[in-house]
Write an enzyme that holds these catalytic residues in place. Structure first.
Site, PDB file in Angstrom:
ATOM      1  N   LYS A 121       0.774  -1.254   0.000  1.00 24.45           N
ATOM      2  CA  LYS A 121       0.000   0.000   0.000  1.00 24.45           C
ATOM      3  C   LYS A 121       0.804   1.303   0.000  1.00 24.45           C
ATOM      4  CE  LYS A 121      -0.307   0.562   4.940  1.00 24.45           C
ATOM      5  NZ  LYS A 121      -1.030   1.133   6.036  1.00 24.45           N
ATOM      6  N   SER A 128      -9.450   2.687  -3.204  1.00 28.03           N
ATOM      7  CA  SER A 128      -8.832   3.862  -2.605  1.00 28.03           C
ATOM      8  C   SER A 128      -9.241   5.128  -3.354  1.00 28.03           C
ATOM      9  CB  SER A 128      -7.316   3.682  -2.715  1.00 28.03           C
ATOM     10  OG  SER A 128      -6.670   4.900  -2.523  1.00 28.03           O
ATOM     11  N   TYR A 171       0.703   2.016  -7.502  1.00 32.82           N
ATOM     12  CA  TYR A 171      -0.207   1.550  -6.445  1.00 32.82           C
ATOM     13  C   TYR A 171      -1.662   1.878  -6.808  1.00 32.82           C
ATOM     14  CZ  TYR A 171      -3.010   1.834  -2.217  1.00 32.82           C
ATOM     15  OH  TYR A 171      -4.037   1.711  -1.311  1.00 32.82           O
ATOM     16  N   LYS A 201      -5.193  -0.583  -7.812  1.00 38.74           N
ATOM     17  CA  LYS A 201      -6.557  -0.491  -7.270  1.00 38.74           C
ATOM     18  C   LYS A 201      -7.563  -0.329  -8.413  1.00 38.74           C
ATOM     19  CE  LYS A 201      -5.476  -0.957  -3.043  1.00 38.74           C
ATOM     20  NZ  LYS A 201      -5.832  -2.191  -2.362  1.00 38.74           N
ATOM     21  N   ASN A 250       2.821   7.964   6.042  1.00 36.80           N
ATOM     22  CA  ASN A 250       1.582   8.736   6.141  1.00 36.80           C
ATOM     23  C   ASN A 250       1.647   9.766   7.262  1.00 36.80           C
ATOM     24  OD1 ASN A 250       0.365   5.653   5.336  1.00 36.80           O
ATOM     25  ND2 ASN A 250      -0.045   7.389   4.015  1.00 36.80           N
ATOM     26  N   ARG A 262       5.680  16.883  -2.133  1.00 36.93           N
ATOM     27  CA  ARG A 262       6.005  15.469  -2.383  1.00 36.93           C
ATOM     28  C   ARG A 262       5.437  15.108  -3.750  1.00 36.93           C
ATOM     29  NH1 ARG A 262       3.573  11.022   1.790  1.00 36.93           N
ATOM     30  NH2 ARG A 262       1.610  11.655   0.821  1.00 36.93           N
TER      31      ARG A 262
HETATM   32  P1  NAD Z   1      -1.740  -2.995   6.041  1.00 34.25           P
HETATM   33  O1  NAD Z   1      -0.449  -3.112   5.344  1.00 34.25           O
HETATM   34  O2  NAD Z   1      -1.744  -2.644   7.495  1.00 34.25           O
HETATM   35  O3  NAD Z   1      -2.591  -4.335   5.846  1.00 34.25           O
HETATM   36  C1  NAD Z   1      -2.485  -5.148   4.694  1.00 34.25           C
HETATM   37  C2  NAD Z   1      -2.288  -6.569   5.158  1.00 34.25           C
HETATM   38  O4  NAD Z   1      -2.211  -7.418   4.012  1.00 34.25           O
HETATM   39  C3  NAD Z   1      -1.001  -6.767   5.965  1.00 34.25           C
HETATM   40  O5  NAD Z   1      -1.306  -7.395   7.190  1.00 34.25           O
HETATM   41  C4  NAD Z   1      -0.127  -7.656   5.073  1.00 34.25           C
HETATM   42  O6  NAD Z   1       0.675  -8.530   5.828  1.00 34.25           O
HETATM   43  C5  NAD Z   1      -1.187  -8.380   4.243  1.00 34.25           C
HETATM   44  N1  NAD Z   1      -0.724  -8.835   2.922  1.00 34.25           N
HETATM   45  C6  NAD Z   1      -0.079  -8.119   1.964  1.00 34.25           C
HETATM   46  N2  NAD Z   1       0.159  -8.893   0.886  1.00 34.25           N
HETATM   47  C7  NAD Z   1      -0.360 -10.119   1.152  1.00 34.25           C
HETATM   48  C8  NAD Z   1      -0.418 -11.346   0.438  1.00 34.25           C
HETATM   49  N3  NAD Z   1       0.128 -11.468  -0.772  1.00 34.25           N
HETATM   50  N4  NAD Z   1      -1.037 -12.400   1.009  1.00 34.25           N
HETATM   51  C9  NAD Z   1      -1.573 -12.318   2.256  1.00 34.25           C
HETATM   52  N5  NAD Z   1      -1.526 -11.176   2.987  1.00 34.25           N
HETATM   53  C10 NAD Z   1      -0.930 -10.089   2.441  1.00 34.25           C
HETATM   54  O7  NAD Z   1      -2.628  -1.922   5.232  1.00 34.25           O
HETATM   55  P2  NAD Z   1      -3.997  -1.204   5.601  1.00 34.25           P
HETATM   56  O8  NAD Z   1      -3.714   0.236   5.817  1.00 34.25           O
HETATM   57  O9  NAD Z   1      -4.721  -1.965   6.627  1.00 34.25           O
HETATM   58  O10 NAD Z   1      -4.739  -1.330   4.203  1.00 34.25           O
HETATM   59  C11 NAD Z   1      -5.602  -2.391   3.894  1.00 34.25           C
HETATM   60  C12 NAD Z   1      -6.055  -2.257   2.453  1.00 34.25           C
HETATM   61  O11 NAD Z   1      -6.693  -1.004   2.278  1.00 34.25           O
HETATM   62  C13 NAD Z   1      -4.918  -2.318   1.442  1.00 34.25           C
HETATM   63  O12 NAD Z   1      -5.360  -3.036   0.311  1.00 34.25           O
HETATM   64  C14 NAD Z   1      -4.696  -0.853   1.098  1.00 34.25           C
HETATM   65  O13 NAD Z   1      -4.163  -0.709  -0.192  1.00 34.25           O
HETATM   66  C15 NAD Z   1      -6.101  -0.312   1.188  1.00 34.25           C
HETATM   67  N6  NAD Z   1      -6.131   1.124   1.473  1.00 34.25           N
HETATM   68  C16 NAD Z   1      -5.433   1.635   2.534  1.00 34.25           C
HETATM   69  C17 NAD Z   1      -5.446   2.996   2.776  1.00 34.25           C
HETATM   70  C18 NAD Z   1      -4.643   3.593   3.910  1.00 34.25           C
HETATM   71  O14 NAD Z   1      -4.401   4.783   3.897  1.00 34.25           O
HETATM   72  N7  NAD Z   1      -4.237   2.807   4.914  1.00 34.25           N
HETATM   73  C19 NAD Z   1      -6.193   3.844   1.974  1.00 34.25           C
HETATM   74  C20 NAD Z   1      -6.916   3.297   0.904  1.00 34.25           C
HETATM   75  C21 NAD Z   1      -6.874   1.934   0.663  1.00 34.25           C
HETATM   76  N1  UFG Z   2       2.145  14.692   4.514  1.00 33.42           N
HETATM   77  C1  UFG Z   2       3.092  15.562   5.016  1.00 33.42           C
HETATM   78  N2  UFG Z   2       4.138  15.048   5.695  1.00 33.42           N
HETATM   79  C2  UFG Z   2       4.289  13.695   5.909  1.00 33.42           C
HETATM   80  C3  UFG Z   2       3.311  12.814   5.395  1.00 33.42           C
HETATM   81  C4  UFG Z   2       2.250  13.354   4.684  1.00 33.42           C
HETATM   82  O1  UFG Z   2       2.989  16.765   4.837  1.00 33.42           O
HETATM   83  O2  UFG Z   2       5.295  13.289   6.522  1.00 33.42           O
HETATM   84  C5  UFG Z   2       0.995  15.252   3.777  1.00 33.42           C
HETATM   85  C6  UFG Z   2       0.934  14.765   2.335  1.00 33.42           C
HETATM   86  O3  UFG Z   2       1.700  15.581   1.506  1.00 33.42           O
HETATM   87  C7  UFG Z   2      -0.574  14.849   2.075  1.00 33.42           C
HETATM   88  C8  UFG Z   2      -1.213  14.575   3.438  1.00 33.42           C
HETATM   89  O4  UFG Z   2      -0.189  14.790   4.394  1.00 33.42           O
HETATM   90  O5  UFG Z   2      -0.876  16.158   1.713  1.00 33.42           O
HETATM   91  C9  UFG Z   2      -1.719  13.141   3.568  1.00 33.42           C
HETATM   92  O6  UFG Z   2      -0.665  12.256   3.209  1.00 33.42           O
HETATM   93  P1  UFG Z   2      -0.700  10.710   3.555  1.00 33.42           P
HETATM   94  O7  UFG Z   2       0.597  10.145   3.082  1.00 33.42           O
HETATM   95  O8  UFG Z   2      -1.045  10.517   4.983  1.00 33.42           O
HETATM   96  O9  UFG Z   2      -1.930  10.184   2.713  1.00 33.42           O
HETATM   97  P2  UFG Z   2      -2.221  10.248   1.138  1.00 33.42           P
HETATM   98  O10 UFG Z   2      -3.433  11.102   0.963  1.00 33.42           O
HETATM   99  O11 UFG Z   2      -1.025  10.622   0.365  1.00 33.42           O
HETATM  100  O12 UFG Z   2      -2.538   8.738   0.810  1.00 33.42           O
HETATM  101  C10 UFG Z   2      -3.320   7.931   1.701  1.00 33.42           C
HETATM  102  C11 UFG Z   2      -2.878   6.466   1.548  1.00 33.42           C
HETATM  103  C12 UFG Z   2      -3.276   5.924   0.207  1.00 33.42           C
HETATM  104  C13 UFG Z   2      -4.741   6.153  -0.012  1.00 33.42           C
HETATM  105  C14 UFG Z   2      -5.086   7.625   0.125  1.00 33.42           C
HETATM  106  C15 UFG Z   2      -6.552   7.848  -0.004  1.00 33.42           C
HETATM  107  O13 UFG Z   2      -1.464   6.369   1.720  1.00 33.42           O
HETATM  108  O14 UFG Z   2      -3.037   4.539   0.195  1.00 33.42           O
HETATM  109  O15 UFG Z   2      -4.680   8.075   1.409  1.00 33.42           O
HETATM  110  O16 UFG Z   2      -6.825   9.211  -0.019  1.00 33.42           O
HETATM  111  F1  UFG Z   2      -5.109   5.717  -1.211  1.00 33.42           F
END
Ligand code: NAD
Ligand code: UFG
Length: 354
Positions: free
Chosen positions: A87, A127, A151, A155, A201, A294
């Site tokens: 992710k 996402s 990435y 999705k 993040n 970034r």
């Molecule tokens: P995370 O990394 O905490 O959880 C993902 C889990 O999937 C992990 O536990 C990892 O070990 C497991 N995994 C990865 N590849 C695998 C594989 N091949 N087989 C089995 N397990 C596997 O991430 P999260 O933040 O909980 O995100 C969950 C989902 O939501 C992801 O698909 C991510 O892309 C999506 N998502 C996350 C965010 C965010 O900001 N966290 C935003 C939008 C979408």
């Molecule tokens: N940011 C900073 N400093 C940091 C980290 C982030 O200024 O150290 C800023 C980024 O520039 C952005 C905002 O904080 O403006 C949020 O950034 P994040 O990295 O926390 O989140 P993103 O919006 O870039 O992306 C996240 C997840 C993606 C997901 C998306 C959905 O990483 O997987 O949210 O909106 F798809």
């Protein structure tokens, strides 16, 4: 009707573990399927501590079709919530093949195993990144899609694959959930996000500044066309997000085919507003520096959540302060996250044919 179990891929991860808690609290049987690539078995122990119920757990890979078939064969599963995936947006530009293989090939293998096991209900973690740089804010689901990173494209492609499958085979149902920015932790303070290495993040980075693990936060750019020049995102409490999955599972019982929903609050916050909100939770001002933009960031991603409100009967209910307070509760009680606890699963939980 006897409810069957839900297979939760990636259920040991951040959003997955919080969703498993909500499923168990709602009386659902859960089978977690996670390779622990980006998570720790300690999260599973903590799920049990919080709910008093032990989810069934397998350490296995979604790329391992034989393992998937074995798990579908062992349990009466009727639906899958599919979180498993890589992710990190930045990392995906460095190792795109790993992202395409894990997220796309992995999902195709999962869908094949589901089909062979006659399990045809899936909720997929999509996402807000699929919207690229959206022309209209707040963003409706009808907004054009145009992911800007490998990435994001994984999705978007998976969304297309699942939609094509539902078009071709009418007995499939899918909920494509486009998450905005998850934040916060479980209110118990026992479970939360557990990033490995330097957090990518905003909120987990800020939380590490607050416990003294990082010196200051770098704010990526203050020259965006927003009210204070920093980017706007729609931060949604992870517990609200988790509950959205239960609402989506319920929706699939109506046989809707393939449906997509934004899961967000509808309210955007700038980076500086988030810093000040978290300062309030911590009780002091956290140090930050403005640095260059970034690559790949877009000025504003704020959801229009009307469709999910209307069709799922789901609405984000927790506030930004709830998210900040719960994050601080988790981080201050667990300054090293889950580090230091045994991370690997018991031997009997491991299935590996790869
Ligand atoms: P995370 O990394 O905490 O959880 C993902 C889990 O999937 C992990 O536990 C990892 O070990 C497991 N995994 C990865 N590849 C695998 C594989 N091949 N087989 C089995 N397990 C596997 O991430 P999260 O933040 O909980 O995100 C969950 C989902 O939501 C992801 O698909 C991510 O892309 C999506 N998502 C996350 C965010 C965010 O900001 N966290 C935003 C939008 C979408
Ligand atoms: N940011 C900073 N400093 C940091 C980290 C982030 O200024 O150290 C800023 C980024 O520039 C952005 C905002 O904080 O403006 C949020 O950034 P994040 O990295 O926390 O989140 P993103 O919006 O870039 O992306 C996240 C997840 C993606 C997901 C998306 C959905 O990483 O997987 O949210 O909106 F798809």
């Amino acid at each position: 009707m006897v409810q069957k179990a839900v297979l939760v891929t990636g259920g040991a991860g951040y959003i997955g573990s919080h969703t498993v808690i909500e499923l168990l609290n709602a009386g659902r049987e859960v089978v977690i399927y996670d390779n622990l690539d980006n998570s720790s078995y300690e999260a599973v122990r903590r799920i049990e501590k919080i709910t008093g119920k032990a989810p069934i757990f397998y350490k296995a890979d979604i790329l391992d079709k034989k393992a998937l078939l074995e798990v579908f064969g062992r349990h009466a599963i009727d639906s899958v919530i599919h979180f498993a995936g890589l992710k990190a947006v930045g990392e995906s530009t460095q190792i795109p093949l790993d992202y395409y293989y894990n997220n796309i090939t992995g999902t195709i293998i999962l869908l094949q195993a589901m089909k062979e096991s006659n399990v045809k209900n899936i909720v997929f973690s999509s996402s807000a990144t699929v919207y690229g740089e959206p022309p209209v804010i707040p963003i409706p689901e009808t907004s054009p899609t145009d992911a800007k990173s490998p990435y994001g494209r994984t999705k978007l492609f998976v969304e297309h694959i699942i939609r094509d499958l539902c078009t071709a085979e009418k007995d499939w149902n899918a909920g494509l959930l486009r998450y905005f920015n998850p934040a916060g932790a479980h209110p118990s303070g026992i479970l939360g996000e557990n990033p490995t290495g330097i957090p990518n993040n905003l909120m987990p980075f800020l939380a590490q500044v607050a416990v003294g693990k990082r010196e200051f936060l770098s704010v990526f750019g203050d020259d965006y066309p927003t009210r204070d020049g920093t980017c706007i995102r729609d931060y949604i409490h992870v517990v609200d997000l988790a509950k959205g999955h239960l609402a989506a599972l319920k929706k699939l019982e109506e046989n809707p085919g393939c449906v997509e929903y934004n899961l967000g609050t509808g309210v955007g916050s700038t980076v500086l507003e988030m810093i000040h909100a978290f300062d309030k939770a911590v009780g002091r001002e956290l140090p930050y520096k403005i640095v260059a933009r970034r690559a790949g960031d877009v000025p504003n991603l704020t959801a229009d959540p009307t469709l999910a409100n209307k069709e799922l009967g789901w609405k984000a209910e927790l506030s930004l302060d709830d998210a900040c307070n719960s994050l601080w509760n988790w981080q201050s009680n667990n300054p090293q996250g889950l580090e230091g606890f045994p991370a690997d699963a018991p031997k009997e939980a491991v299935i590996n044919y790869l």
